[in-house]
Motif scaffolding. Structure first.
Motif, PDB file in Angstrom:
ATOM      1  N   LEU A 147       0.864  -1.177   0.000  1.00 26.03           N
ATOM      2  CA  LEU A 147       0.000   0.000   0.000  1.00 26.03           C
ATOM      3  C   LEU A 147       0.905   1.233   0.000  1.00 26.03           C
ATOM      4  O   LEU A 147       1.687   1.431   0.950  1.00 26.03           O
ATOM      5  N   VAL A 148       0.846   1.995  -1.080  1.00 23.20           N
ATOM      6  CA  VAL A 148       1.614   3.245  -1.158  1.00 23.20           C
ATOM      7  C   VAL A 148       0.621   4.386  -0.992  1.00 23.20           C
ATOM      8  O   VAL A 148      -0.349   4.484  -1.750  1.00 23.20           O
ATOM      9  N   VAL A 149       0.843   5.196   0.034  1.00 24.09           N
ATOM     10  CA  VAL A 149      -0.121   6.239   0.412  1.00 24.09           C
ATOM     11  C   VAL A 149       0.488   7.618   0.222  1.00 24.09           C
ATOM     12  O   VAL A 149       1.556   7.906   0.805  1.00 24.09           O
ATOM     13  N   MET A 150      -0.146   8.439  -0.618  1.00 25.12           N
ATOM     14  CA  MET A 150       0.227   9.858  -0.608  1.00 25.12           C
ATOM     15  C   MET A 150      -0.550  10.454   0.556  1.00 25.12           C
ATOM     16  O   MET A 150      -1.786  10.523   0.504  1.00 25.12           O
ATOM     17  N   GLY A 151       0.203  10.880   1.586  1.00 27.47           N
ATOM     18  CA  GLY A 151      -0.496  11.480   2.722  1.00 27.47           C
ATOM     19  C   GLY A 151       0.478  11.711   3.859  1.00 27.47           C
ATOM     20  O   GLY A 151       1.586  11.197   3.857  1.00 27.47           O
ATOM     21  N   GLY A 152       0.040  12.513   4.795  1.00 32.48           N
ATOM     22  CA  GLY A 152       0.828  12.731   6.004  1.00 32.48           C
ATOM     23  C   GLY A 152       2.012  13.666   5.809  1.00 32.48           C
ATOM     24  O   GLY A 152       2.286  14.150   4.709  1.00 32.48           O
ATOM     25  N   GLU A 267      -8.524  13.633  16.809  1.00 36.35           N
ATOM     26  CA  GLU A 267      -9.362  14.672  17.438  1.00 36.35           C
ATOM     27  C   GLU A 267      -8.498  15.835  17.903  1.00 36.35           C
ATOM     28  O   GLU A 267      -7.271  15.721  17.936  1.00 36.35           O
ATOM     29  N   GLY A 268      -9.158  16.937  18.201  1.00 40.45           N
ATOM     30  CA  GLY A 268      -8.448  18.081  18.780  1.00 40.45           C
ATOM     31  C   GLY A 268      -7.750  18.946  17.738  1.00 40.45           C
ATOM     32  O   GLY A 268      -7.920  18.754  16.526  1.00 40.45           O
ATOM     33  N   LYS A 269      -6.925  19.867  18.216  1.00 40.89           N
ATOM     34  CA  LYS A 269      -6.318  20.870  17.337  1.00 40.89           C
ATOM     35  C   LYS A 269      -5.382  20.260  16.301  1.00 40.89           C
ATOM     36  O   LYS A 269      -5.182  20.806  15.228  1.00 40.89           O
ATOM     37  N   ALA A 270      -4.827  19.079  16.641  1.00 42.71           N
ATOM     38  CA  ALA A 270      -3.843  18.472  15.721  1.00 42.71           C
ATOM     39  C   ALA A 270      -4.485  17.385  14.863  1.00 42.71           C
ATOM     40  O   ALA A 270      -3.793  16.542  14.292  1.00 42.71           O
ATOM     41  N   ILE A 271      -5.821  17.396  14.763  1.00 45.24           N
ATOM     42  CA  ILE A 271      -6.522  16.320  14.043  1.00 45.24           C
ATOM     43  C   ILE A 271      -5.940  16.140  12.643  1.00 45.24           C
ATOM     44  O   ILE A 271      -5.646  17.105  11.938  1.00 45.24           O
ATOM     45  N   GLY A 272      -5.703  14.889  12.281  1.00 44.50           N
ATOM     46  CA  GLY A 272      -5.140  14.574  10.966  1.00 44.50           C
ATOM     47  C   GLY A 272      -3.629  14.500  10.956  1.00 44.50           C
ATOM     48  O   GLY A 272      -3.018  14.107   9.958  1.00 44.50           O
ATOM     49  N   MET A 273      -2.992  14.861  12.056  1.00 44.83           N
ATOM     50  CA  MET A 273      -1.515  14.833  12.095  1.00 44.83           C
ATOM     51  C   MET A 273      -1.017  13.395  12.056  1.00 44.83           C
ATOM     52  O   MET A 273      -1.578  12.517  12.707  1.00 44.83           O
ATOM     53  N   SER A 274       0.020  13.148  11.278  1.00 39.25           N
ATOM     54  CA  SER A 274       0.663  11.835  11.287  1.00 39.25           C
ATOM     55  C   SER A 274       1.775  11.896  12.334  1.00 39.25           C
ATOM     56  O   SER A 274       2.702  12.696  12.203  1.00 39.25           O
ATOM     57  N   LEU A 275       1.633  11.057  13.374  1.00 35.64           N
ATOM     58  CA  LEU A 275       2.620  11.030  14.462  1.00 35.64           C
ATOM     59  C   LEU A 275       3.683   9.990  14.096  1.00 35.64           C
ATOM     60  O   LEU A 275       3.444   8.792  14.189  1.00 35.64           O
ATOM     61  N   VAL A 276       4.824  10.456  13.635  1.00 34.68           N
ATOM     62  CA  VAL A 276       5.897   9.531  13.239  1.00 34.68           C
ATOM     63  C   VAL A 276       6.780   9.312  14.461  1.00 34.68           C
ATOM     64  O   VAL A 276       7.455  10.243  14.922  1.00 34.68           O
ATOM     65  N   ASP A 277       6.779   8.086  15.001  1.00 34.34           N
ATOM     66  CA  ASP A 277       7.405   7.825  16.294  1.00 34.34           C
ATOM     67  C   ASP A 277       8.914   7.612  16.177  1.00 34.34           C
ATOM     68  O   ASP A 277       9.447   6.527  16.423  1.00 34.34           O
ATOM     69  N   GLU A 278       9.589   8.714  15.854  1.00 33.58           N
ATOM     70  CA  GLU A 278      11.061   8.645  15.681  1.00 33.58           C
ATOM     71  C   GLU A 278      11.750   8.315  17.009  1.00 33.58           C
ATOM     72  O   GLU A 278      12.800   7.691  17.039  1.00 33.58           O
ATOM     73  N   GLY A 279      11.099   8.695  18.119  1.00 36.48           N
ATOM     74  CA  GLY A 279      11.740   8.466  19.420  1.00 36.48           C
ATOM     75  C   GLY A 279      11.362   7.140  20.060  1.00 36.48           C
ATOM     76  O   GLY A 279      11.710   6.849  21.194  1.00 36.48           O
ATOM     77  N   ASP A 280      10.584   6.330  19.321  1.00 33.23           N
ATOM     78  CA  ASP A 280      10.149   5.014  19.818  1.00 33.23           C
ATOM     79  C   ASP A 280       9.430   5.114  21.165  1.00 33.23           C
ATOM     80  O   ASP A 280       9.576   4.256  22.043  1.00 33.23           O
ATOM     81  N   PHE A 281       8.619   6.153  21.342  1.00 34.43           N
ATOM     82  CA  PHE A 281       7.874   6.330  22.592  1.00 34.43           C
ATOM     83  C   PHE A 281       6.780   5.283  22.730  1.00 34.43           C
ATOM     84  O   PHE A 281       6.440   4.846  23.817  1.00 34.43           O
ATOM     85  N   TYR A 282       6.201   4.882  21.588  1.00 32.16           N
ATOM     86  CA  TYR A 282       5.104   3.902  21.651  1.00 32.16           C
ATOM     87  C   TYR A 282       5.636   2.496  21.924  1.00 32.16           C
ATOM     88  O   TYR A 282       4.885   1.608  22.265  1.00 32.16           O
TER      89      TYR A 282
END
Ligand code: RIB
Ligand code: CA
Length: 333
Positions: A147-152, A267-282
């Motif tokens: 799946l190649v996605v244009m987005g984020g 949801e909220g002010k950042a709705i739609g943001m792609s959270l790229v977990d560069e810091g491996d927090f998740y």
């Protein structure tokens, strides 16, 4: 060489139209169909536009399927300010007679996956259809090759807010579902790389000089988009996001990136943001290849020479002449 089988899920849309043209002018690809999603314009208008573009390039053999018109949870917000009232830069091309689009984008996606092996999807609109297919039959969706996605956007700013890119912002719940439940290799072709792909006035002037039907069409449908880019962000020319997803799928050397876990804010002010977990927090396995570098010159060469092969020599002269073209200096070895 076996052709790579794809479905293009799109919201045509000016840059979607350019992506469709590139895909259908590329011998490496076997385009099984176009599925239409609401985004730039409502899916009903997008489906008519898909037929208009297919007619312009003599490819009405490609089937067009329309999806449901609404995002999973949000009210639909479209982008006629960017793509024009008609979704094709207010060119108001005549409606295609005698060929209709069909209902059932999700059913077409699932049926194609059941019947075809090695099938990939290039998704260049909001991910509503992909998410609905996942909801309907997760097992079949997991047969997807790629799946190649244009987005984020990763480190680039958004285009719907400081942090959100349009496709994920229109339907963040769909994007969240796809990124967290598909469990197949996803490549995110985000604004970090697509913003490097600008159809500049030099290229537009060159296209005008060709006196070539497809070149004229590109100039015609991008005029509105160029005016929008200048008014909105003082970009000279227009960012053509979607064809980069096609070009990358054809030749992955055009871009590079890193594997990360990506989630989407719903949801909220950042709705739609792609959270790229560069810091491996998740502390979660990577679910996505996030593209961060692009050879914009290689893209432009593929895009222009495939759409207008009769003028390949002129195109290469302009692309390789520093006076006229831009390119990522570091790639221009
Ligand atoms: O943010 C750019 C994306 O949103 C492109 O796919 C454009 O066509 C719109 O769908
Ligand atoms: Ca699009």
């Amino acid at each position: 060489m076996d052709k790579k089988k794809i479905i293009i899920d799109c919201d045509p849309g000016i840059d979607d139209s350019l992506a469709i043209m590139l895909a259908l002018k590329s011998d490496e690809l076997d385009v099984k169909g176009l599925t239409i999603v609401s985004g730039n314009v409502h899916a009903s208008k997008g489906a008519e536009n898909a037929l208009r573009i297919l007619k312009e390039i003599g490819r009405l053999d490609i089937p067009v399927y329309i999806g449901d018109g609404s995002p999973l949870e949000r009210e639909l917000i479209t982008a006629e300010d960017t793509h024009g009232e008609d979704g094709l830069g207010e060119t108001f091309l005549p409606r295609v007679e005698g060929v209709n689009y069909k209902e059932g984008a999700v059913d077409f996606i699932l049926k194609s996956l059941r019947e075809e092996d090695e099938l990939s999807i290039i998704a260049i609109g909001p991910l509503t259809n992909i998410a609905k297919a996942l909801e309907t039959d997760k097992e079949t969706m997991r047969k997807l090759k790629e799946l190649v996605v244009m987005g984020g956007a990763f480190k680039s700013f958004g285009n719907c807010s400081q942090v959100a890119e349009f496709n994920f912002w229109v339907d963040p719940h769909a994007a969240e579902k796809v990124f967290n439940e598909l469990h197949r290799n996803i490549t995110m072709v985000g604004l970090d790389v697509t913003r490097e792909i600008v159809l500049t006035p030099n290229y537009i002037e060159m296209l005008k000089q060709f006196k070539h039907p497809l070149a004229d069409l590109i100039v015609k449908i991008t005029k509105f988009y160029v005016d929008f880019h200048w008014a909105q962000e003082r970009t000279l020319g227009c960012v053509i996001n979607d064809p980069l997803a096609i070009a990358y799928f054809i030749d992955s050397s055009i871009c590079s990136g890193e594997e990360y876990y990506v989630d989407i804010v719903t949801e909220g002010k950042a709705i739609g943001m792609s959270l790229v977990d560069e810091g491996d927090f998740y502390r979660k396995e990577a679910n996505c290849l996030v593209l961060t570098e692009v050879n914009s010159k290689a893209f432009m060469e593929m895009f222009l020479t495939r759409l207008i092969p009769e003028h390949k020599k002129d195109i290469l002269n302009v692309l390789n002449n520093p006076k006229y073209s831009y390119q990522n200096q570091k790639f221009d070895k």
